[in-house]
Design a protein around this motif. Sequence first.
Motif, short mmCIF file in Angstrom:
data_model
loop_
_atom_site.label_atom_id
_atom_site.label_comp_id
_atom_site.label_asym_id
_atom_site.label_seq_id
_atom_site.Cartn_x
_atom_site.Cartn_y
_atom_site.Cartn_z
N VAL A 192 13.74 -8.66 -4.89
CA VAL A 192 13.85 -9.68 -4.01
C VAL A 192 12.44 -10.52 -3.96
CG1 VAL A 192 14.21 -10.70 -1.63
CG2 VAL A 192 15.56 -8.97 -2.22
N ARG A 193 12.38 -11.62 -4.64
CA ARG A 193 11.25 -12.43 -5.05
C ARG A 193 10.68 -13.23 -3.85
NH1 ARG A 193 9.50 -11.63 -9.80
NH2 ARG A 193 10.93 -11.09 -11.66
N ASP A 194 11.51 -13.38 -2.99
CA ASP A 194 11.13 -14.49 -1.78
C ASP A 194 11.15 -13.60 -0.43
OD1 ASP A 194 13.78 -14.04 -1.57
OD2 ASP A 194 14.22 -16.17 -1.23
N ALA A 195 10.97 -12.32 -0.33
CA ALA A 195 10.84 -11.57 0.82
C ALA A 195 9.64 -11.81 1.34
CB ALA A 195 10.76 -10.18 0.43
N ASP A 196 9.64 -11.86 2.93
CA ASP A 196 8.50 -12.20 3.63
C ASP A 196 7.52 -10.90 3.98
OD1 ASP A 196 6.61 -13.38 5.43
OD2 ASP A 196 7.96 -13.59 7.04
N SER A 201 8.96 0.15 7.14
CA SER A 201 8.79 0.64 5.78
C SER A 201 9.61 0.91 4.69
CB SER A 201 8.27 2.08 6.24
OG SER A 201 7.05 2.31 6.93
N VAL A 202 10.86 1.19 5.29
CA VAL A 202 12.12 1.18 4.30
C VAL A 202 12.40 -0.14 3.83
CG1 VAL A 202 14.52 1.84 4.39
CG2 VAL A 202 12.84 3.28 5.37
N GLN A 203 12.34 -1.36 4.57
CA GLN A 203 12.54 -2.66 4.18
C GLN A 203 11.91 -2.97 2.85
OE1 GLN A 203 15.05 -5.04 5.77
NE2 GLN A 203 14.57 -5.24 3.37
N LEU A 204 10.27 -2.83 3.19
CA LEU A 204 9.36 -2.90 2.14
C LEU A 204 9.84 -2.52 0.70
CD1 LEU A 204 6.14 -2.94 4.12
CD2 LEU A 204 7.41 -4.94 3.09
N GLY A 205 10.22 -1.26 0.67
CA GLY A 205 10.74 -0.48 -0.44
C GLY A 205 12.03 -1.22 -1.07
N ARG A 206 12.83 -1.27 -0.13
CA ARG A 206 14.35 -1.92 -0.59
C ARG A 206 14.14 -3.28 -1.10
NH1 ARG A 206 16.90 -1.61 4.24
NH2 ARG A 206 17.61 0.66 3.62
#
Length: 375
Positions: free
Chosen positions: A355-359, A344-349
């Motif tokens: 970060v445009r290419d985040a999976d 959940s924190v990673q999605l917000g970060r």
Amino acid sequence: MSPARTVLIVGGGVSGNALAVLLRRAGVGVDLVELSPDGNVQGSGITLQGNALRVLREVGVWEEVRRAGFGFDTLGLIAPDGTVLHVAEDIRTGGPDLPATMGMGRPDLQRALAGAARAGGARVRLGCTVQSLEQDGDGVDVRLTDGTAARYDLVVAADGLGSPTRALIGIDDRPEPTGMGIWRVTAPRPAGVERTDLAYGGPAFIAGYCPTGEDSLYAYLVEPKRDRAELPPASYAEEMRRLAAGYGGAWKEIAASITDSSRINYTWFHRLLVEGPWHRGRVVLVGDAAHACPPTLAQGAAMSLEDALVLAELLTARADWDGDLFAAYRERRMPRVRMVVENSVQLGRWLMDGVRDADVPGLIGRTMAVLSERP
């Protein structure tokens, strides 16, 4: 297990009421105290995914939740102008016989759970909480803020993110802001809105809405956190309308309905994960008192409900309410909770860092696959 055993639950939110129902069903005496005089019946909307609905069914309130809420099985991704970019089938984490997602008014969920706790025989006191406690190897002596005192076999701290009980027993972990703030409001549901649609980008990091009934939804806008001292409550409607004006589609109708500041909630996203033991003696943490995460995966309430289910299962199956039981509870919950908090924190970060290419689909898919398994 002796039916004479008694438990004090501190906090009448999602986890506290669910635990009260499950323990009363097993014959445990339950007192529940809730500091809010109105029983914590407040808030806008809540998104409940299948794994949360699975627990609500076991608690016995699913039919009431189904009638009060709005179930759906897809998730839409839209551009800020309202153009639909993609519609995905959601994973039914609660099993094939439950919706993937249910939106409902948070007060409706609270009333369903609190009503079930009272109907099950829990003794509930509002406007009251723990003032002090002293414990030995066999129980806990508690004094409450209404001046009464009693002894319990167990005290459960279900009193939320800022849990005074957690601090009272010497667990020093505290919630940390993640850098985001969220505006929430209830609104009439525009025709054609039958699922959650999310827009990434525009004036906010995320603009989303979730239907909560035949005529209602709740809408939310996520932005960098702001100093709340600089946000007079009377300005909330104007501030939320300003952000909402940058979005099209259903947002045009939603924005027009944002006129009453008293119906708007603004909060920060927080992260909490108690890394050490979740108990001290015979006082144990559940729900947001032990862990909390941003709502980017819509799993906060689900994790709290799962805590209640697992703790009740262990308490009703074991003869000894001791450190081994509480350690087993934490060990069973920790991998799942850690995954949800960190993801959940990673999605917000990723959003804050641009970060445009985040999976994002991959992270969500892997998380939901795990959550499809029973806790």
